[in-house]
Design a protein around this motif. Sequence first.
Motif, PDB file in Angstrom:
ATOM      1  N   ILE A 341       0.861  -1.182   0.000  1.00 40.55           N
ATOM      2  CA  ILE A 341       0.000   0.000   0.000  1.00 40.55           C
ATOM      3  C   ILE A 341       0.896   1.231   0.000  1.00 40.55           C
ATOM      4  CG2 ILE A 341      -1.788   1.275   1.251  1.00 40.55           C
ATOM      5  CD1 ILE A 341      -2.761  -1.339   2.388  1.00 40.55           C
ATOM      6  N   GLU A 342       0.479   2.259  -0.709  1.00 37.59           N
ATOM      7  CA  GLU A 342       1.225   3.507  -0.776  1.00 37.59           C
ATOM      8  C   GLU A 342       0.404   4.645  -0.170  1.00 37.59           C
ATOM      9  OE1 GLU A 342       2.429   4.341  -4.728  1.00 37.59           O
ATOM     10  OE2 GLU A 342       3.393   2.392  -5.046  1.00 37.59           O
ATOM     11  N   VAL A 343       1.070   5.528   0.568  1.00 38.26           N
ATOM     12  CA  VAL A 343       0.436   6.700   1.163  1.00 38.26           C
ATOM     13  C   VAL A 343       1.324   7.913   0.856  1.00 38.26           C
ATOM     14  CG1 VAL A 343      -0.222   7.847   3.294  1.00 38.26           C
ATOM     15  CG2 VAL A 343      -0.755   5.438   2.975  1.00 38.26           C
ATOM     16  N   ASP A 344       0.756   8.990   0.373  1.00 36.23           N
ATOM     17  CA  ASP A 344       1.491  10.206   0.020  1.00 36.23           C
ATOM     18  C   ASP A 344       1.334  11.264   1.108  1.00 36.23           C
ATOM     19  OD1 ASP A 344       2.258   9.107  -2.434  1.00 36.23           O
ATOM     20  OD2 ASP A 344       0.378   9.758  -3.386  1.00 36.23           O
ATOM     21  N   PHE A 345       2.380  12.060   1.282  1.00 39.13           N
ATOM     22  CA  PHE A 345       2.328  13.189   2.211  1.00 39.13           C
ATOM     23  C   PHE A 345       3.344  14.240   1.750  1.00 39.13           C
ATOM     24  CE2 PHE A 345       5.629  10.453   3.783  1.00 39.13           C
ATOM     25  CZ  PHE A 345       6.592  11.282   4.308  1.00 39.13           C
ATOM     26  N   SER A 346       3.294  15.408   2.343  1.00 35.82           N
ATOM     27  CA  SER A 346       4.190  16.505   1.968  1.00 35.82           C
ATOM     28  C   SER A 346       4.721  17.199   3.210  1.00 35.82           C
ATOM     29  CB  SER A 346       3.454  17.526   1.084  1.00 35.82           C
ATOM     30  OG  SER A 346       2.988  16.935  -0.105  1.00 35.82           O
ATOM     31  N   VAL A 347       5.894  17.817   3.064  1.00 43.53           N
ATOM     32  CA  VAL A 347       6.470  18.635   4.126  1.00 43.53           C
ATOM     33  C   VAL A 347       6.863  19.980   3.510  1.00 43.53           C
ATOM     34  CG1 VAL A 347       7.298  16.640   5.406  1.00 43.53           C
ATOM     35  CG2 VAL A 347       8.810  17.726   3.733  1.00 43.53           C
ATOM     36  N   SER A 348       7.065  20.946   4.368  1.00 42.62           N
ATOM     37  CA  SER A 348       7.379  22.296   3.875  1.00 42.62           C
ATOM     38  C   SER A 348       8.814  22.354   3.371  1.00 42.62           C
ATOM     39  CB  SER A 348       7.162  23.320   4.985  1.00 42.62           C
ATOM     40  OG  SER A 348       8.158  23.162   5.986  1.00 42.62           O
ATOM     41  N   ASP A 350      11.038  24.353   4.303  1.00 42.66           N
ATOM     42  CA  ASP A 350      11.962  24.681   5.380  1.00 42.66           C
ATOM     43  C   ASP A 350      12.492  23.444   6.092  1.00 42.66           C
ATOM     44  OD1 ASP A 350      11.530  27.350   4.837  1.00 42.66           O
ATOM     45  OD2 ASP A 350       9.860  27.489   6.272  1.00 42.66           O
ATOM     46  N   THR A 351      12.050  22.259   5.692  1.00 40.85           N
ATOM     47  CA  THR A 351      12.391  21.012   6.387  1.00 40.85           C
ATOM     48  C   THR A 351      13.719  20.457   5.872  1.00 40.85           C
ATOM     49  OG1 THR A 351      10.039  20.503   6.578  1.00 40.85           O
ATOM     50  CG2 THR A 351      11.569  18.702   6.948  1.00 40.85           C
ATOM     51  N   ASP A 352      14.483  19.865   6.791  1.00 39.37           N
ATOM     52  CA  ASP A 352      15.666  19.099   6.386  1.00 39.37           C
ATOM     53  C   ASP A 352      15.174  17.728   5.906  1.00 39.37           C
ATOM     54  OD1 ASP A 352      18.050  17.835   6.005  1.00 39.37           O
ATOM     55  OD2 ASP A 352      18.786  18.094   8.060  1.00 39.37           O
ATOM     56  N   ILE A 353      15.058  17.596   4.597  1.00 37.31           N
ATOM     57  CA  ILE A 353      14.418  16.394   4.053  1.00 37.31           C
ATOM     58  C   ILE A 353      15.242  15.131   4.282  1.00 37.31           C
ATOM     59  CG2 ILE A 353      13.157  17.702   2.322  1.00 37.31           C
ATOM     60  CD1 ILE A 353      15.236  16.833   0.257  1.00 37.31           C
ATOM     61  N   ASN A 354      16.506  15.260   4.644  1.00 37.95           N
ATOM     62  CA  ASN A 354      17.314  14.073   4.915  1.00 37.95           C
ATOM     63  C   ASN A 354      16.860  13.337   6.171  1.00 37.95           C
ATOM     64  OD1 ASN A 354      19.408  14.399   2.757  1.00 37.95           O
ATOM     65  ND2 ASN A 354      19.751  16.345   3.845  1.00 37.95           N
ATOM     66  N   LEU A 355      16.143  14.048   7.077  1.00 38.91           N
ATOM     67  CA  LEU A 355      15.660  13.407   8.301  1.00 38.91           C
ATOM     68  C   LEU A 355      14.305  12.718   8.130  1.00 38.91           C
ATOM     69  CD1 LEU A 355      16.480  16.307  10.811  1.00 38.91           C
ATOM     70  CD2 LEU A 355      17.894  14.308  10.261  1.00 38.91           C
ATOM     71  N   VAL A 356      13.575  13.091   7.089  1.00 43.21           N
ATOM     72  CA  VAL A 356      12.198  12.618   6.942  1.00 43.21           C
ATOM     73  C   VAL A 356      12.102  11.104   6.733  1.00 43.21           C
ATOM     74  CG1 VAL A 356      10.133  12.760   5.477  1.00 43.21           C
ATOM     75  CG2 VAL A 356      11.352  14.845   6.138  1.00 43.21           C
ATOM     76  N   PRO A 357      12.869  10.469   5.837  1.00 41.50           N
ATOM     77  CA  PRO A 357      12.685   9.028   5.616  1.00 41.50           C
ATOM     78  C   PRO A 357      12.820   8.194   6.879  1.00 41.50           C
ATOM     79  CG  PRO A 357      14.022   9.976   3.867  1.00 41.50           C
ATOM     80  CD  PRO A 357      13.858  11.035   4.904  1.00 41.50           C
ATOM     81  N   GLY A 385       6.745  19.997  -5.064  1.00 42.18           N
ATOM     82  CA  GLY A 385       5.450  20.534  -5.443  1.00 42.18           C
ATOM     83  C   GLY A 385       5.382  22.037  -5.339  1.00 42.18           C
ATOM     84  N   ASP A 386       4.218  22.560  -5.643  1.00 39.82           N
ATOM     85  CA  ASP A 386       4.008  24.001  -5.600  1.00 39.82           C
ATOM     86  C   ASP A 386       4.077  24.544  -4.178  1.00 39.82           C
ATOM     87  OD1 ASP A 386       3.679  23.972  -8.325  1.00 39.82           O
ATOM     88  OD2 ASP A 386       1.483  23.790  -8.206  1.00 39.82           O
ATOM     89  N   SER A 387       3.577  23.738  -3.232  1.00 41.76           N
ATOM     90  CA  SER A 387       3.496  24.239  -1.860  1.00 41.76           C
ATOM     91  C   SER A 387       4.439  23.529  -0.919  1.00 41.76           C
ATOM     92  CB  SER A 387       2.068  24.093  -1.322  1.00 41.76           C
ATOM     93  OG  SER A 387       1.158  24.773  -2.156  1.00 41.76           O
ATOM     94  N   GLY A 388       4.945  22.351  -1.285  1.00 41.39           N
ATOM     95  CA  GLY A 388       5.811  21.618  -0.393  1.00 41.39           C
ATOM     96  C   GLY A 388       6.546  20.522  -1.132  1.00 41.39           C
ATOM     97  N   ILE A 389       7.330  19.779  -0.377  1.00 42.37           N
ATOM     98  CA  ILE A 389       8.107  18.667  -0.929  1.00 42.37           C
ATOM     99  C   ILE A 389       7.289  17.390  -0.759  1.00 42.37           C
ATOM    100  CG2 ILE A 389      10.281  17.418  -0.787  1.00 42.37           C
ATOM    101  CD1 ILE A 389      11.506  19.913   0.494  1.00 42.37           C
ATOM    102  N   ASN A 423       8.457  18.662  14.992  1.00 49.25           N
ATOM    103  CA  ASN A 423       8.265  20.065  14.583  1.00 49.25           C
ATOM    104  C   ASN A 423       8.478  20.273  13.093  1.00 49.25           C
ATOM    105  OD1 ASN A 423       7.769  20.958  17.293  1.00 49.25           O
ATOM    106  ND2 ASN A 423       9.996  20.917  17.663  1.00 49.25           N
ATOM    107  N   ILE A 424       8.024  19.322  12.326  1.00 40.43           N
ATOM    108  CA  ILE A 424       8.095  19.431  10.875  1.00 40.43           C
ATOM    109  C   ILE A 424       6.739  19.910  10.390  1.00 40.43           C
ATOM    110  CG2 ILE A 424       8.406  18.172   8.717  1.00 40.43           C
ATOM    111  CD1 ILE A 424      10.277  16.282  10.191  1.00 40.43           C
ATOM    112  N   GLU A 425       6.751  20.967   9.612  1.00 41.52           N
ATOM    113  CA  GLU A 425       5.509  21.583   9.178  1.00 41.52           C
ATOM    114  C   GLU A 425       4.949  20.861   7.955  1.00 41.52           C
ATOM    115  OE1 GLU A 425       3.853  25.916   7.547  1.00 41.52           O
ATOM    116  OE2 GLU A 425       5.919  25.709   8.282  1.00 41.52           O
ATOM    117  N   ILE A 426       3.647  20.643   7.981  1.00 42.23           N
ATOM    118  CA  ILE A 426       2.941  20.099   6.829  1.00 42.23           C
ATOM    119  C   ILE A 426       2.392  21.288   6.051  1.00 42.23           C
ATOM    120  CG2 ILE A 426       1.005  18.676   6.061  1.00 42.23           C
ATOM    121  CD1 ILE A 426       1.355  17.020   8.578  1.00 42.23           C
ATOM    122  N   PRO A 427       2.798  21.474   4.810  1.00 45.16           N
ATOM    123  CA  PRO A 427       2.460  22.715   4.093  1.00 45.16           C
ATOM    124  C   PRO A 427       1.005  22.759   3.671  1.00 45.16           C
ATOM    125  CG  PRO A 427       3.571  21.205   2.627  1.00 45.16           C
ATOM    126  CD  PRO A 427       3.600  20.553   3.988  1.00 45.16           C
TER     127      PRO A 427
END
Length: 442
Positions: A341-348, A350-357, A385-389, A423-427
């Motif tokens: 199953i796949e689930v999509d999400f986004s972060v702002s 301003d986030t350090d994307i290396n920590l997200v996975p 994306g337009d508003s976030g990663i 404290n990671i913002e969801i855009p």
Amino acid sequence: MDWDLSSQPPIVQNAADFAQQGYEIALGWLLSPAAWSQFAILIVSYLAAVFLARRVRKPLLRLLTPAEDSASILSKVRRFALLFVPLLMPIFAYALAGIGEQVIRSVFGSGTVIAFGKRLFLFLAARIVVRSIITDPFLKLLGRYVLLPVMLLYAFGLLDLLTERLNATMVSLGNISFSVMSLLNGVISGAILFWLGRWSNDQSASYINRQEEMRPATRQLAAKAAELLIFGIAFILLMNIMGVPLTSLAVLGGAIGVGLGFGLQKIASNYISGVILLLEGQATVGDYVELDNGEAGTIIKTTARAMILETFDGRWIVVPNEDFITTRVINYSDQGSANRIEVDFSVSYDTDINLVPDIIAKAVAKHPGVLNEPEPPDVELRGFGDSGIDFGVEFWVNGIDDGKNKYASDVLFLIWNALKEHNIEIPYPHRVVELRNAPSAE
């Protein structure tokens, strides 16, 4: 009695003659020692049977009643024998009357009255069987309207006369002729045979479904084969009982073949497709499938002609077996195998994307339904994306997200909580509006 009825109509004279004959026969019986002795033996047999049944009933009940929690074969046999305890009285009465009949016939050479009494005891036994022993509604109906009338005719000695009359009355159906008696035998025998067939089929299906070492599709195929065999044997026995030679069914078989070739080819195709599905095990009860037209549901029942799907909203969809062979069908269940199953999400931004996975993978792995095999949760960067990663997380579960198992919803909750915890913002969408020819501020 000597009355002068010469002036009366003939019908009155005939009735008087029959009455005279009946009176003389009754008087002869009343004055006959053989008749009195037979009546006396019947009364004594009945009273002795009532006495013996009362004395034997309680010890027999104690002997036959098993422990409530016992489920052995012997216990089942004892419970079955308990059903026939109410027959003690008529059985004792019949046996005692039979002994008395032998004595009477050896002394007087006649036992007509006591033989009639024995037949009445048999009728009483049949009545007890229908009222107290038989519990199946169909058999109770058959006993009430077939067995009891037959036993009553037998008790009064009219059964043989009626049987001869029915055998002599013929009914013709084309080149085949039946007696009314054969038709009645066929109806009654057919009802009993197909009831036995239904009962045997239920028992065999229950036994086959308990064999957990067999694949579900194999169990269904075995149950269908047993059903065809049982009802095929019942049909052949019914034809033999009715006296119909199987060679006479050749014309009927040819007509059925022509019908299959024209109007019934779809039915034949669906039936053969059902056998293929059972043999290959491509789809079986419990699988969640999606049809070529987009409809989806869980297979809850398979028949010889179609499969029945149940959708999320409780609707039933009847899908011909042929559609599972000739069209594209997606089987999400595959008899319990794992699904991704796949689930999509986004972060702002301003986030350090290396920590997200690492954060999201650990959070999703906490779900009790998420598997580590064949792969643990995997987080992928999908784009900017337009508003976030944009990210996506893929995970394996032993089932499907079918409404009962809300895997996607549960994982989204875990993602939300994990992002908030770090404290990671969801855009949310941002828009820059440019106003042209706007008046300048002075």
